[in-house]
Design a protein around this motif. Structure first.
Motif, mmCIF file in Angstrom:
data_model
loop_
_atom_site.group_PDB
_atom_site.id
_atom_site.type_symbol
_atom_site.label_atom_id
_atom_site.label_comp_id
_atom_site.label_asym_id
_atom_site.label_seq_id
_atom_site.Cartn_x
_atom_site.Cartn_y
_atom_site.Cartn_z
ATOM 1 N N PRO A 78 0.828 -1.210 0.000
ATOM 2 C CA PRO A 78 0.000 0.000 0.000
ATOM 3 C C PRO A 78 0.860 1.258 0.000
ATOM 4 C CG PRO A 78 -0.623 -1.466 1.793
ATOM 5 C CD PRO A 78 0.598 -2.033 1.172
ATOM 6 N N ARG A 79 0.348 2.287 -0.611
ATOM 7 C CA ARG A 79 1.036 3.562 -0.668
ATOM 8 C C ARG A 79 0.890 4.266 0.674
ATOM 9 N NH1 ARG A 79 -0.764 8.073 -4.753
ATOM 10 N NH2 ARG A 79 0.404 9.633 -3.662
ATOM 11 N N ARG A 80 1.972 4.859 1.175
ATOM 12 C CA ARG A 80 1.948 5.460 2.499
ATOM 13 C C ARG A 80 2.121 6.967 2.484
ATOM 14 N NH1 ARG A 80 5.452 2.368 6.668
ATOM 15 N NH2 ARG A 80 4.200 3.731 7.952
ATOM 16 N N THR A 81 2.532 7.539 1.372
ATOM 17 C CA THR A 81 2.742 8.979 1.321
ATOM 18 C C THR A 81 1.805 9.608 0.303
ATOM 19 O OG1 THR A 81 4.506 8.710 -0.305
ATOM 20 C CG2 THR A 81 5.157 8.854 2.001
ATOM 21 N N PRO A 82 1.146 10.678 0.677
ATOM 22 C CA PRO A 82 0.272 11.375 -0.273
ATOM 23 C C PRO A 82 1.081 12.227 -1.246
ATOM 24 C CG PRO A 82 0.253 12.488 1.834
ATOM 25 C CD PRO A 82 1.099 11.264 2.013
ATOM 26 N N ASP A 83 0.433 12.640 -2.326
ATOM 27 C CA ASP A 83 1.084 13.529 -3.287
ATOM 28 C C ASP A 83 1.314 14.908 -2.674
ATOM 29 O OD1 ASP A 83 1.128 11.585 -5.260
ATOM 30 O OD2 ASP A 83 -0.860 12.154 -5.988
ATOM 31 N N SER A 84 0.290 15.399 -1.964
ATOM 32 C CA SER A 84 0.401 16.718 -1.353
ATOM 33 C C SER A 84 -0.452 16.769 -0.092
ATOM 34 C CB SER A 84 -0.031 17.812 -2.331
ATOM 35 O OG SER A 84 -1.390 17.669 -2.636
ATOM 36 N N VAL A 85 -0.152 17.742 0.760
ATOM 37 C CA VAL A 85 -0.858 17.924 2.022
ATOM 38 C C VAL A 85 -1.261 19.381 2.135
ATOM 39 C CG1 VAL A 85 -0.608 17.923 4.534
ATOM 40 C CG2 VAL A 85 0.363 16.070 3.198
ATOM 41 N N GLY A 86 -2.502 19.606 2.507
ATOM 42 C CA GLY A 86 -2.987 20.948 2.799
ATOM 43 C C GLY A 86 -3.414 20.995 4.251
ATOM 44 N N ILE A 105 7.067 15.357 0.080
ATOM 45 C CA ILE A 105 5.627 15.621 -0.013
ATOM 46 C C ILE A 105 5.421 17.126 -0.141
ATOM 47 C CG2 ILE A 105 3.407 15.426 1.159
ATOM 48 C CD1 ILE A 105 4.559 13.015 2.672
ATOM 49 N N ARG A 106 4.732 17.528 -1.205
ATOM 50 C CA ARG A 106 4.405 18.943 -1.368
ATOM 51 C C ARG A 106 3.378 19.322 -0.310
ATOM 52 N NH1 ARG A 106 2.142 19.932 -7.025
ATOM 53 N NH2 ARG A 106 0.726 18.429 -6.148
ATOM 54 N N HIS A 107 3.446 20.551 0.171
ATOM 55 C CA HIS A 107 2.490 20.968 1.177
ATOM 56 C C HIS A 107 2.098 22.430 0.995
ATOM 57 C CE1 HIS A 107 6.398 22.004 2.928
ATOM 58 N NE2 HIS A 107 5.767 22.988 3.529
ATOM 59 N N VAL A 108 0.891 22.738 1.459
ATOM 60 C CA VAL A 108 0.379 24.091 1.471
ATOM 61 C C VAL A 108 -0.056 24.364 2.905
ATOM 62 C CG1 VAL A 108 -1.356 25.662 0.579
ATOM 63 C CG2 VAL A 108 -0.426 23.908 -0.894
ATOM 64 N N ILE A 109 0.825 25.023 3.649
ATOM 65 C CA ILE A 109 0.531 25.382 5.038
ATOM 66 C C ILE A 109 0.878 26.858 5.197
ATOM 67 C CG2 ILE A 109 1.022 24.920 7.454
ATOM 68 C CD1 ILE A 109 1.989 22.137 6.626
ATOM 69 N N LYS A 134 -2.177 29.871 -3.022
ATOM 70 C CA LYS A 134 -3.539 30.170 -2.565
ATOM 71 C C LYS A 134 -4.583 29.291 -3.246
ATOM 72 C CE LYS A 134 -2.844 34.937 -1.191
ATOM 73 N NZ LYS A 134 -3.257 36.330 -1.370
ATOM 74 N N ASN A 135 -4.380 28.974 -4.508
ATOM 75 C CA ASN A 135 -5.371 28.144 -5.221
ATOM 76 C C ASN A 135 -5.424 26.731 -4.655
ATOM 77 O OD1 ASN A 135 -6.175 30.204 -6.949
ATOM 78 N ND2 ASN A 135 -4.482 29.785 -8.345
ATOM 79 N N ARG A 136 -4.278 26.159 -4.338
ATOM 80 C CA ARG A 136 -4.275 24.818 -3.737
ATOM 81 C C ARG A 136 -4.804 24.838 -2.312
ATOM 82 N NH1 ARG A 136 1.219 22.515 -3.788
ATOM 83 N NH2 ARG A 136 0.251 20.937 -2.498
ATOM 84 N N TYR A 137 -4.611 25.964 -1.614
ATOM 85 C CA TYR A 137 -5.079 26.066 -0.229
ATOM 86 C C TYR A 137 -6.604 26.065 -0.149
ATOM 87 C CZ TYR A 137 -5.393 27.564 4.624
ATOM 88 O OH TYR A 137 -5.677 27.635 5.960
#
Length: 182
Positions: A78-86, A105-109, A134-137
């Motif tokens: 199983p995959r354990r890491t997401p593509d991105s995190v917000g 992992i890309r993130h928008v924080i 801002k668009n991904r957030y």
């Protein structure tokens, strides 16, 4: 009268006894429980952790991320890491950003105002600002919507269960029903 301490019961939960061991915490409204959750884009829960109500969100980020398991279509682990995190500003700290940077992992924080002021005060030694899109957030509300879907189940919203592990089972069952309905 005996001064003997009570024996440890083998069926007791591993987090200790009392209210904290049962994921109950004090707040102004009384005893509360917090659900920490990671979701995917269609408002379905990927992993969840319950804690006492006064526990901070950022302390449970790593346990929630470590529980993510997404099955692959074909063979394989199983995959354990997401593509991105917000995430919101509650998760804006160096430890979480480092945790996300390590596996790529890309993130928008968003950055907290006091962190930004401290960074600017240090000048060139403060480093550069973390990237923010801002668009991904705008997609961060998937967590709020997933919690709303979970709270449509009366047993999750009101927590009738006395034991923490039983309530975790109730929330997990509600999450499974959400997955099956989609």
């Amino acid at each position: 009268m005996s001064s003997r301490a009570p024996a440890h019961h083998p069926a007791a939960p591993a987090g200790g006894g009392g209210a904290a061991g049962e994921a109950l915490g004090c707040s102004r409204g009384g005893l509360t429980t917090r659900i920490h959750i990671a979701t995917e884009g269609r408002y379905r829960p990927l992993s969840l952790v319950i804690t006492p109500g006064q526990r901070a969100d950022c302390t449970q980020f790593e346990p929630v991320m470590d529980k993510i398991r997404v099955l692959r279509r074909g063979p394989g682990r199983p995959r354990r890491t997401p593509d991105s995190v917000g995430a919101d500003k509650a998760y804006s700290n160096r430890k979480i950003r480092t945790y996300l940077r390590r596996p790529g992992i890309r993130h928008v924080i968003p950055e907290k105002k006091d962190h930004k002021a401290a960074r600017l005060r240090r000048g060139s030694r403060g480093g550069r600002a973390p990237g923010f899109d801002k668009n991904r957030y705008k997609d961060r509300n998937t967590v709020e919507r997933a919690v709303g879907k979970l709270k449509q189940f009366r047993a999750v919203a009101t927590r009738y269960d006395r034991r923490g592990y039983v309530y975790l089972g109730t929330v997990t069952a509600a999450a499974l029903l959400i997955w099956l309905r989609c």
